[in-house]
Design a protein around this motif. Structure first.
Motif, PDB file in Angstrom:
ATOM      1  N   ASP A 135       8.322   0.657 -10.897  1.00 40.25           N
ATOM      2  CA  ASP A 135       7.030   0.799 -10.206  1.00 40.25           C
ATOM      3  C   ASP A 135       7.003  -0.008  -8.911  1.00 40.25           C
ATOM      4  O   ASP A 135       6.430   0.427  -7.902  1.00 40.25           O
ATOM      5  CB  ASP A 135       5.893   0.355 -11.122  1.00 40.25           C
ATOM      6  N   ASP A 136       7.618  -1.195  -8.925  1.00 37.72           N
ATOM      7  CA  ASP A 136       7.719  -1.982  -7.696  1.00 37.72           C
ATOM      8  C   ASP A 136       8.472  -1.207  -6.623  1.00 37.72           C
ATOM      9  O   ASP A 136       8.057  -1.151  -5.455  1.00 37.72           O
ATOM     10  CB  ASP A 136       8.453  -3.301  -7.950  1.00 37.72           C
ATOM     11  N   GLU A 163       7.060   3.939  -0.928  1.00 36.98           N
ATOM     12  CA  GLU A 163       5.835   4.546  -0.378  1.00 36.98           C
ATOM     13  C   GLU A 163       5.446   3.898   0.952  1.00 36.98           C
ATOM     14  O   GLU A 163       4.947   4.569   1.856  1.00 36.98           O
ATOM     15  CB  GLU A 163       4.698   4.420  -1.393  1.00 36.98           C
ATOM     16  N   LEU A 164       5.666   2.597   1.073  1.00 36.98           N
ATOM     17  CA  LEU A 164       5.329   1.911   2.315  1.00 36.98           C
ATOM     18  C   LEU A 164       6.392   2.135   3.390  1.00 36.98           C
ATOM     19  O   LEU A 164       6.064   2.273   4.575  1.00 36.98           O
ATOM     20  CB  LEU A 164       5.151   0.408   2.066  1.00 36.98           C
ATOM     21  N   TRP A 213       6.466   1.515  -5.008  1.00 39.20           N
ATOM     22  CA  TRP A 213       5.542   0.964  -4.006  1.00 39.20           C
ATOM     23  C   TRP A 213       6.258   0.694  -2.695  1.00 39.20           C
ATOM     24  O   TRP A 213       5.756   1.032  -1.614  1.00 39.20           O
ATOM     25  CB  TRP A 213       4.926  -0.324  -4.566  1.00 39.20           C
ATOM     26  N   HIS A 214       7.448   0.122  -2.778  1.00 36.79           N
ATOM     27  CA  HIS A 214       8.205  -0.179  -1.561  1.00 36.79           C
ATOM     28  C   HIS A 214       8.599   1.095  -0.824  1.00 36.79           C
ATOM     29  O   HIS A 214       8.471   1.168   0.416  1.00 36.79           O
ATOM     30  CB  HIS A 214       9.450  -0.990  -1.915  1.00 36.79           C
ATOM     31  N   ARG A 272       2.731  -4.566  -6.065  1.00 33.05           N
ATOM     32  CA  ARG A 272       2.016  -3.311  -5.794  1.00 33.05           C
ATOM     33  C   ARG A 272       0.515  -3.429  -6.035  1.00 33.05           C
ATOM     34  O   ARG A 272      -0.256  -2.575  -5.606  1.00 33.05           O
ATOM     35  CB  ARG A 272       2.590  -2.184  -6.657  1.00 33.05           C
ATOM     36  N   GLU A 273       0.087  -4.483  -6.756  1.00 26.79           N
ATOM     37  CA  GLU A 273      -1.331  -4.687  -7.011  1.00 26.79           C
ATOM     38  C   GLU A 273      -1.947  -5.721  -6.071  1.00 26.79           C
ATOM     39  O   GLU A 273      -3.089  -6.128  -6.249  1.00 26.79           O
ATOM     40  CB  GLU A 273      -1.533  -5.098  -8.476  1.00 26.79           C
TER      41      GLU A 273
END
Length: 318
Positions: free
Chosen positions: A207-208, A214-215, A211-212, A24-25
């Motif tokens: 958190d990973d 969200e995409l 991120w996934h 995510r970063e």
């Protein structure tokens, strides 16, 4: 049980130069490159399943695009076919990253395996990857008629496999013999994962997953749709299912909860926990003996389903 010793050593070695940067970063392309670098690539000698033949085919999609499928043909053919959807959070992963796992399934089950290289987020968010998966499954059904057809996937691929089975139930145009779901993400709210014993996992964190999601589904309102929010979907009428989880995985509890809900909906389920293992173990069979042993059990359970062996429901052996 404790984390598998070899996995613990691998993770310690990976972190020796400092904590690795989370996906995510990174930029999406950097995350993809990291995933490719860490994946086990196809071996020139074919590895332990050298007699499985592989060939790539381009197939058309409903919107006029084209995607690749890699077809694995075993030496011994048992009249089965598997449409396989690779993991990688709908963003990462490709045909090569899951080559070894597909060869193992083809050889162990005597099944033709069709691995679909669906278009990925964020360039192609939901529902495009799922539609590509459906197009690949229909191509498989047309190309290999008269076989027991299994839809399978790991991680994000398992999420799409379940959604595809739900669509097939409604359309009635894609008969399925079974489902194989390996550590599926099914709760986009991430409430179950956040409350689990290992929310940070060892190779995956909550958190990973955020991120996934969200995409893959950038509009939060669409994450409540049944083909995304699978834990709350109507699960009735789905084919017999083999569902596997990993002990040290933030997705473990939602996978176990999904198995319970499938059983409550009348779906025969064989549940395979992964004691001592982490998310992604299905791709670690050549280097982690415990991962290979658990993957063999998963495939054996699928073989039993396809042989119409009795399936018991309930906690543990669901």
């Amino acid at each position: 049980m404790p984390l598998d010793r070899i996995l613990r050593n691998l993770i310690t070695w990976q972190r020796a130069g400092g904590a690795p940067l989370p996906a995510r970063e990174m930029t999406v392309e950097a995350a993809r490159e990291k995933y490719r670098a860490n994946a086990w690539r196809p071996r020139r000698d074919g590895g332990p399943h050298a007699r499985v033949r592989a060939a790539d085919h381009a197939i058309g999609t409903a919107d006029g695009a084209s995607i690749l499928c890699r077809v694995y043909t075993p030496e011994a053919d048992s009249g089965r076919v598997i449409t396989f959807l690779h993991g990688g959070g709908w963003v990462l992963g490709d045909l090569d990253s899951h080559d070894s796992a597909c060869r193992m399934m083809a050889a162990s089950l005597g099944a033709v395996v069709v691995s679909a290289d669906y278009r990925r987020a964020p360039e192609f968010p939901y529902p495009t990857p799922l539609r590509d998966a459906a197009d690949a499954a229909r191509w498989t059904s047309r190309t290999f008629p008269g076989r027991d057809h299994v839809i399978a996937g790991d991680s994000a691929g398992a999420h799409m496999a379940l959604g595809l089975a739900m669509q097939a139930r409604e359309s009635g145009d894609l008969p399925l013999a079974a489902l194989l779901l390996v550590y599926p993400p099914v709760d986009p709210s991430l409430r179950i994962a956040a409350a689990c014993e290992h929310p940070d996992g060892y190779l995956l964190s909550v958190d990973d997953m955020a991120w996934h999601y969200e995409l893959y589904v950038p509009d939060p309102r669409r994450r409540r749709e049944p083909l995304v929010d699978l834990i709350n979907a109507d699960l009735r009428g789905l084919p017999p299912t083999v569902l596997a989880t990993a002990e040290f995985d933030p997705l473990r509890d939602e996978g176990a909860e999904l198995a319970e809900r499938l059983c409550a909906a009348g779906v025969p389920v064989r549940y395979v926990p992964g004691p001592g293992l982490v998310h992604g173990y299905f791709l670690m069979q050549e280097v982690v003996p415990a991962a290979a042993a658990c993957a063999r059990r998963v495939v054996q359970e699928l073989d039993a389903v396809l042989r119409s062996a009795p399936v018991r429901a309930g906690r543990g052996e669901r």
